[in-house]
Design an enzyme around this catalytic site. Structure first.
Site, PDB file in Angstrom:
ATOM      1  N   PHE A 227       0.806  -1.221   0.000  1.00  0.00           N
ATOM      2  CA  PHE A 227       0.000   0.000   0.000  1.00  0.00           C
ATOM      3  C   PHE A 227       0.844   1.278   0.000  1.00  0.00           C
ATOM      4  CE2 PHE A 227       1.000   0.188   4.255  1.00  0.00           C
ATOM      5  CZ  PHE A 227       0.018  -0.020   5.229  1.00  0.00           C
ATOM      6  N   GLU A 228       0.154   2.378  -0.303  1.00  0.00           N
ATOM      7  CA  GLU A 228       0.789   3.693  -0.531  1.00  0.00           C
ATOM      8  C   GLU A 228       1.812   3.635  -1.662  1.00  0.00           C
ATOM      9  OE1 GLU A 228       1.723   6.178   2.749  1.00  0.00           O
ATOM     10  OE2 GLU A 228       0.209   5.277   4.040  1.00  0.00           O
ATOM     11  N   GLY A 229       1.484   2.856  -2.683  1.00  0.00           N
ATOM     12  CA  GLY A 229       2.370   2.704  -3.835  1.00  0.00           C
ATOM     13  C   GLY A 229       3.233   1.478  -3.683  1.00  0.00           C
TER      14      GLY A 229
END
Length: 554
Positions: A371-373
């Site tokens: 997550f978050e890229g």
């Protein structure tokens, strides 16, 4: 930017210590990770206690009721929260690092006055809604649409998935495509909106996850949700920039949380190694176990060094820290993954049982690399954004050679730069003399890296965008160079503060961490040109065509 290594002043240090003491006391009495994991939700007393401590508005300005903390203090508290429990850290980080961050960074005075006070106290919970089923890392694939109405308001339709705090949120930063006029043409551009619960968004049931079960994650549904004109964040069409700015901040909070979990895992492993005996000896005395502890402590030292160097750079007012935050996210999430695996292995059979925390730490740590890229996207960003400057210089040089007389200045500057790098590479002039070998190793690494990047740009030109095998290596070299310089800066500061005698162990850590990072970078540099990339490509493509493993059994 790197020297002196950032440090809080006495006033900020004292304030941070008070907050951390209060948090530890609260966590010891109230936060029970095993129960949170079992129940797959945060108890009301945990949520209310976090709010009472003021931790829902750590970086919110005091005029809106927040603690107005600097980035370094915020990172340190996120580290402590992750030490207590990962789900609690994700709840707080989802609210602040990303949920309300766009409002803090890009909101108007009116928007902040309306929404920030209740967000700062935790009376309202925030979430960040970017990801969709067809638009994960590729946000341009977004299907959610916003249509402007005659009265200037907007109607939003679409859905978002995997939204942290989605089922709890009173306010969501929502990204949708909106038709905007650009250069006289109508084009769809991503736009950011503040959408509060009164506008009618719906949340799905909590997602059932592998780890971080106590953190609420849910889908969000927007069915003709009407948003007033004054709730557009920034300028219409500038949503992509806003999303990227927010995620830069979020990645730093995530990376600092990884430090906390890693330190907790190390402590568990140390305690077990001191108690557990095999063959008449403590298992901590065996070389293979000591090697694991060495990797763990060096990993934590490197993780801390890059996170707090980057946080300090933000506090000093560095405008663009996107590459550094991406490095912190990718490096720390993967280092944590190795550390929790080592801790579980040291615990052996006990580590695999649910009654002990090891297996939960492994499950909790896994999503950090997604997550978050995803970390694959982080590597692409690090490599391609890092090559932008050299690429522009080479493009300018190519144009100059077409008119060598008129562009002699450009050619001369380039040649002078080449001579400078050949004769006298960039120096770390402010590192302590006791770390001379580490400083020189970094300098030589930078010089070799620069030559490799230039060669890659000359070879591939704009097609470098498609060379992901190479991008991965270049990003990892950059990551390991950043580790080296952060460790040297940190150890230099400790030598100057504590004196040579008391900083002996820190110097040992710095030297070992730099050796490891330098070795990794050197090996990666060697295989940038000579490798098996084409063979791997062919094998992968044949695997896709064969729908899986294709070798017949003998």
């Amino acid at each position: 930017m790197v020297f002196p290594y950032p440090a809080l002043d006495e006033e900020k240090r004292a304030r941070l210590a008070m907050i951390l003491d209060s948090l530890r006391t609260f966590a010891q009495d109230t936060i029970h990770p095993k129960k949170i994991d079992h129940d797959a939700c945060l108890p009301k007393e945990v949520v209310s206690g976090i709010k009472d401590l003021g931790l829902m508005g750590m970086q919110t300005p005091s005029e809106y009721g927040g603690l107005d903390l600097d980035t370094t203090s915020y990172a340190r508290i996120m580290q402590e929260l992750a030490t207590c429990d990962n789900s609690v850290a994700v709840f707080v980080g989802g609210h602040q690092s990303i949920g309300m961050k766009a409002l803090l960074l890009f909101g108007t005075a009116e928007q902040k006055t309306k929404y920030l006070p209740k967000l700062a106290t935790g009376e309202h919970i925030a979430a960040f809604a970017l990801t969709e089923a067809t638009a994960g890392s590729d946000v341009q694939g977004m299907k959610t649409r916003a249509v402007m109405n005659e009265d200037g308001s907007y109607t939003l339709n679409g859905s978002k998935i995997w939204i942290t705090n989605g089922g709890l949120a009173d306010l969501i930063t929502v990204f949708a495509k909106l038709k905007c006029i650009r250069n006289g043409e109508e084009k769809e551009r991503i736009t950011a909106f503040i959408v509060d619960r009164s506008m009618g968004f719906k949340a799905g049931p909590p997602d059932e996850k592998m780890g971080q079960k106590g953190a609420n994650t849910a889908s969000i549904y927007l069915d003709n949700v009407r948003v007033p004109a004054e709730n557009v964040l920034g300028e219409p069409g500038n949503g992509f920039k806003i999303a990227m700015e927010v995620l830069n901040n979020g990645r730093l909070g995530l990376a600092s949380g990884c430090v906390g979990t890693a330190r907790y895992a190390l402590k568990l492993a140390v305690d077990h190694a001191e108690e557990r005996q095999q063959f008449g000896r403590k298992i901590g005395e065996f070389g293979m176990i000591q090697q694991k502890f060495g990797e763990m402590i060096l990993g934590i030292y490197a993780m801390e060094s890059i996170v707090y160097l980057t946080a300090g750079m933000v506090d000093r007012g560095v405008k663009d820290f996107s590459m550094e935050s991406s490095i912190c996210k990718a490096y720390n999430t993967e280092t944590l993954w190795n550390i929790v695996n080592h801790a579980l292995q040291i615990a052996s059979g006990e580590g695999y049982l649910k009654e002990h925390p090891y297996e939960r730490l492994v499950r909790d740590a896994r999503v950090n690399m997604i997550f978050e890229g995803t970390n694959e996207i982080q590597r692409m960003f690090i490599a391609l954004s890092g090559m932008e400057g050299p690429g522009q210089k080479l493009a300018q040089l190519a144009r100059a050679f077409k008119d060598p007389i008129g562009e002699m200045g450009v050619i001369y500057d380039y040649v002078a730069t080449k001579v400078s790098h050949t004769v006298n590479a960039d120096r770390l002039t402010r590192s302590d003399p006791l770390l001379k070998d580490e400083a020189v190793g970094f300098e030589e690494g930078v010089k070799a890296f620069a030559a490799t990047v230039e060669a890659a740009l000359r070879k591939y030109g704009k097609h470098i965008m498609d060379e992901q095998f190479l991008q991965k290596r270049l990003a990892e070299i950059a990551m390991n160079l950043y580790v080296q310089v952060a460790c040297v800066a940190r150890a230099t500061a400790q030598i100057h503060t504590l004196g040579t005698e008391k900083a002996q162990m820190e110097m040992r850590l710095c030297k070992a961490a730099c050796r490891n990072a330098r070795h990794t970078a050197t090996q990666l540099l060697k295989v940038c040109d000579t490798n098996d990339d084409e063979e791997i490509r062919k094998i992968a493509n044949f695997t896709y065509a064969s729908s899986g493993y294709f070798c017949p059994l003998l």
